[in-house]
Design a protein around this motif. Sequence first.
Motif, PDB file in Angstrom:
ATOM      1  N   MET A 196      38.842  20.783   8.725  1.00  0.00           N
ATOM      2  CA  MET A 196      37.559  21.019   8.585  1.00  0.00           C
ATOM      3  C   MET A 196      37.193  21.839  10.063  1.00  0.00           C
ATOM      4  SD  MET A 196      34.022  18.892   9.080  1.00  0.00           S
ATOM      5  CE  MET A 196      34.247  18.976  10.770  1.00  0.00           C
ATOM      6  N   GLN A 197      37.783  21.411  11.258  1.00  0.00           N
ATOM      7  CA  GLN A 197      37.571  21.814  12.520  1.00  0.00           C
ATOM      8  C   GLN A 197      38.029  23.430  12.673  1.00  0.00           C
ATOM      9  OE1 GLN A 197      39.278  18.562  14.760  1.00  0.00           O
ATOM     10  NE2 GLN A 197      37.190  18.412  15.864  1.00  0.00           N
ATOM     11  N   ASP A 199      38.508  25.388   9.982  1.00  0.00           N
ATOM     12  CA  ASP A 199      37.617  26.085   9.128  1.00  0.00           C
ATOM     13  C   ASP A 199      36.234  26.565  10.081  1.00  0.00           C
ATOM     14  OD1 ASP A 199      39.266  26.276   6.877  1.00  0.00           O
ATOM     15  OD2 ASP A 199      38.211  24.655   5.938  1.00  0.00           O
ATOM     16  N   GLN A 200      35.939  25.701  10.785  1.00  0.00           N
ATOM     17  CA  GLN A 200      34.856  25.936  11.374  1.00  0.00           C
ATOM     18  C   GLN A 200      34.907  26.929  12.286  1.00  0.00           C
ATOM     19  OE1 GLN A 200      33.700  22.530  14.063  1.00  0.00           O
ATOM     20  NE2 GLN A 200      31.913  21.936  12.664  1.00  0.00           N
ATOM     21  N   MET A 201      36.191  26.877  12.961  1.00  0.00           N
ATOM     22  CA  MET A 201      36.452  28.189  13.903  1.00  0.00           C
ATOM     23  C   MET A 201      36.415  29.249  13.057  1.00  0.00           C
ATOM     24  SD  MET A 201      36.667  27.768  17.105  1.00  0.00           S
ATOM     25  CE  MET A 201      36.632  26.697  18.435  1.00  0.00           C
ATOM     26  N   ARG A 202      37.049  29.241  12.039  1.00  0.00           N
ATOM     27  CA  ARG A 202      37.282  30.478  11.140  1.00  0.00           C
ATOM     28  C   ARG A 202      35.798  31.015  10.935  1.00  0.00           C
ATOM     29  NH1 ARG A 202      40.939  30.420   6.055  1.00  0.00           N
ATOM     30  NH2 ARG A 202      40.393  32.409   5.635  1.00  0.00           N
ATOM     31  N   ALA A 206      36.478  33.196  15.129  1.00  0.00           N
ATOM     32  CA  ALA A 206      37.094  32.946  16.378  1.00  0.00           C
ATOM     33  C   ALA A 206      38.746  33.458  16.536  1.00  0.00           C
ATOM     34  CB  ALA A 206      37.161  31.357  16.800  1.00  0.00           C
ATOM     35  N   GLN A 210      40.818  31.975  21.434  1.00  0.00           N
ATOM     36  CA  GLN A 210      39.609  31.017  21.496  1.00  0.00           C
ATOM     37  C   GLN A 210      39.849  29.591  20.648  1.00  0.00           C
ATOM     38  OE1 GLN A 210      37.072  33.939  19.646  1.00  0.00           O
ATOM     39  NE2 GLN A 210      36.022  34.351  21.798  1.00  0.00           N
ATOM     40  N   ARG A 214      39.482  26.479  23.303  1.00  0.00           N
ATOM     41  CA  ARG A 214      38.214  25.560  23.087  1.00  0.00           C
ATOM     42  C   ARG A 214      38.470  24.389  22.125  1.00  0.00           C
ATOM     43  NH1 ARG A 214      36.052  30.503  24.177  1.00  0.00           N
ATOM     44  NH2 ARG A 214      34.419  30.595  25.496  1.00  0.00           N
ATOM     45  N   LEU A 215      39.312  24.437  21.313  1.00  0.00           N
ATOM     46  CA  LEU A 215      39.662  23.326  20.581  1.00  0.00           C
ATOM     47  C   LEU A 215      41.124  22.545  20.656  1.00  0.00           C
ATOM     48  CD1 LEU A 215      38.776  21.499  17.886  1.00  0.00           C
ATOM     49  CD2 LEU A 215      39.480  23.289  16.385  1.00  0.00           C
ATOM     50  N   PRO A 218      41.797  21.107  24.416  1.00  0.00           N
ATOM     51  CA  PRO A 218      41.115  19.807  24.619  1.00  0.00           C
ATOM     52  C   PRO A 218      41.305  18.844  23.700  1.00  0.00           C
ATOM     53  CG  PRO A 218      39.423  21.746  24.691  1.00  0.00           C
ATOM     54  CD  PRO A 218      40.849  22.114  24.246  1.00  0.00           C
ATOM     55  N   SER A 219      41.735  18.778  22.354  1.00  0.00           N
ATOM     56  CA  SER A 219      42.187  17.962  21.569  1.00  0.00           C
ATOM     57  C   SER A 219      43.299  17.219  21.999  1.00  0.00           C
ATOM     58  CB  SER A 219      41.952  18.481  20.205  1.00  0.00           C
ATOM     59  OG  SER A 219      40.787  19.045  19.746  1.00  0.00           O
ATOM     60  N   MET A 297      35.434  13.084  29.001  1.00  0.00           N
ATOM     61  CA  MET A 297      35.733  13.869  27.917  1.00  0.00           C
ATOM     62  C   MET A 297      35.236  13.313  26.533  1.00  0.00           C
ATOM     63  SD  MET A 297      38.934  16.339  28.370  1.00  0.00           S
ATOM     64  CE  MET A 297      38.695  17.020  26.749  1.00  0.00           C
TER      65      MET A 297
END
Lengths: 301, 257
Positions: A196-197, A199-202, A206, A210, A214-215, A218-219, A297
Motif C-alpha cells: 500500500m505504501q 502504491d501510494q508513492m506510485r 514518485a 524519492q 522519503r519512505l 526512514p522505514s 521518529m
Amino acid sequence: MRSAKGCATVTAMTKGRLVPVLTVLMVIVAVWYLAAIRMNAQWERDQAARAEVTLTLPDLVARTLVQERPVLPAPHQVAVGLWEGLAGQAITSRRSLVWHAWVTLSATLAGFAIGTGAGILLAVGIVHSRSMDQSVMPWAVASQTVPILAIAPMVIVVLSSMGITGLLPKAIIAAWLSFFPVLVGMVKGLRTPDAMQLDQMRSWSASDAQVFWRLRLPSSLPYLFASLKVAIAAALVGTIVGELPAGATAGLGARLLSGSYYGQTVQIWSALFVAALLAAGLVAIVGWLERRTLDRMGLAR
Amino acid sequence: MTVIEASGVSLTFQTADGPVHALKDVDLSIAPGEFVSFIGPSGCGKTTFLRSIAALETPTGGTLRVNGMEPDAARRARAYGYVFQAPGLYPWRTISGNISLPLEIMGFSKADRAERIARVMDLVQLSGFGGKFPWQLSGGMQQRASIARALAFDADILLMDEPFGALDEIVRDRLKEALLALWRKTGKTIGFVTHSIPEAVYLSTKIVVMSPRPGRITRIIDSTLPPDRPLDIRDTPEFIALAHEVREGLRDGHGHD
C-alpha cells in the motif's frame, strides 16, 4: 509531580534489579575464586614437593591467589592489573591499557564505518536491482563462512607487501566482519514498506530516489540500529583478531598475544576485560542513539 | 464530456491455477462532479477497476480514458488523488509533514505547500492539528488527514478504496457527512469503493453494482436523492427504495453462480 513519580519508578526499578544483578555477580566471582584455587594448586604442590615441605590447606589457598604467573589469575589480581594498566601509567606509555585501547578503538571505528557504509550500499543495490539480489547475497554469506582467523593474516601480509600498514589493514578485517549484519538488516529494513505504501508513492508518480529517501530509508532505521549493535561488536572482534598476527606491537590484540608469549595471564585477562568494557560501551552508545532517534521518529515500538 | 470513460475494459490475472478474470467487458462513463460508488462482494473487481483508473493496474483489454488520456499519462498529470483503506501516514512526519509529502514529491515550492496544507486541513476540519504526529490522532482524524493529503495537489478526481472500512459506525457517519460536504464544496469527481449498501446509497449520485467471476457491472443505478443529504435521509422511503434496488442488483449478480 511527574518527575517525582519518575524518580520513584527509577529507584524501584534499580532496587528490583540490583539484588539479582549483584547475586549473579557474586556467584560468578565465587566460582572464579574456586576455579583459580583449583587450577593454580598443582603448581604450588609441585613447588612444595620440590622444597620438601608440606603445605597446610590455608597456606595452599593463600599461595594460589598471589602467584606471579597463575594459570587462572584471581579476580583481585585482574582488578589490580586493570587498575595499573588504566590508571597507573601515563596514557601515552606503551604499558598503558588506555593507549592500547585507543589503538584498538580507532581501528574498530574506522572498520565499523567502512563496514557500515559497504553494508548499506550493497543493501541499496540488492533492493533496487534484481541481478544484484541474486549475485551479491551468496558471496556475502560465503565471506562470513571463511574463518576470520584464516583471513586476517593474509590480509595483513598482502597489504603490508603493498606498503599498507598500521590502522587500515585492521580496519579492513573489522569491516569484513561488520558489513554483514548491516547488509542483512538493511535488505530487510529497506523492504519493510508494504504494497500500500509503495502504491501510494506510485500514485504520486514518485521516482525511485524519492521512494528511497522519503519512505524506504526512514522505514529501515529500526533494522539499521539493531544491525549496528551487532556490527560494532563484530568490528571490535575483527580488530583484535587483526592485531594478533604478524607481530603487532600495539592494541589490545597485541597485548593478548604478548601476554600469552610470556605467560602473563594477568595481562591477558586485563586486556580481555578492557576489550569487554570497550564493547559494552560501544554497544551502549549505539543503543542510546537508537532510542533517541526512534523515539523522535515515532518508530520506537 | 466525461472524466472517466471505460469501454470493454477487461483484466485477466495469470495465476498458477489458470487465468482469473478480475474484470470483463466493463463499460462505464463518469461525468465531471459525479459521486460514483462501486459496490459488490469481494472478488467482483471493484477495487481492481479503481486501481486501473489510477494506473496501478493495467487492463489487458478494452480502452480506459481518464480526462481523455491514458491512465498512466493522467496520473503523471496529477489527475487523481487516491485514498487507501488505511491512512498510511508516516509516523516520523507530523500531520502537516504528511500532507506535504506528495507536494514535495511533485516539486511544489515551500510557500505554495504551506498555503495548500492550510487550505486542505481546513477542508477536512483538521485545522490546528498540523503539528501533531499521527499517533496523537484518532483513527477517524488520521483518515481525514489522508483525504487532505489526496486533495492537496488539486486533482479533479478523488479515488477512494473503502476509506472508512477500518473505522467504527459513529465515526464513519461523521466522516460520510464531512465527505459529502467536501464534495459539494469542491465539485470533485469521486470514485468510491465500498461493500456497504447504506454507505453507497447515502453518498452517491451513481451506484455501480458489480458481481464476481468474472468481475463485471450488473447494474448502474442513478440516485434520485437530492445533493443535500442530512444523515436522517436514510429513513426516507426514497432512500429505502434505492437501497432495495441495490440489494436486488447484488442478488442478480449472484444468480449467475
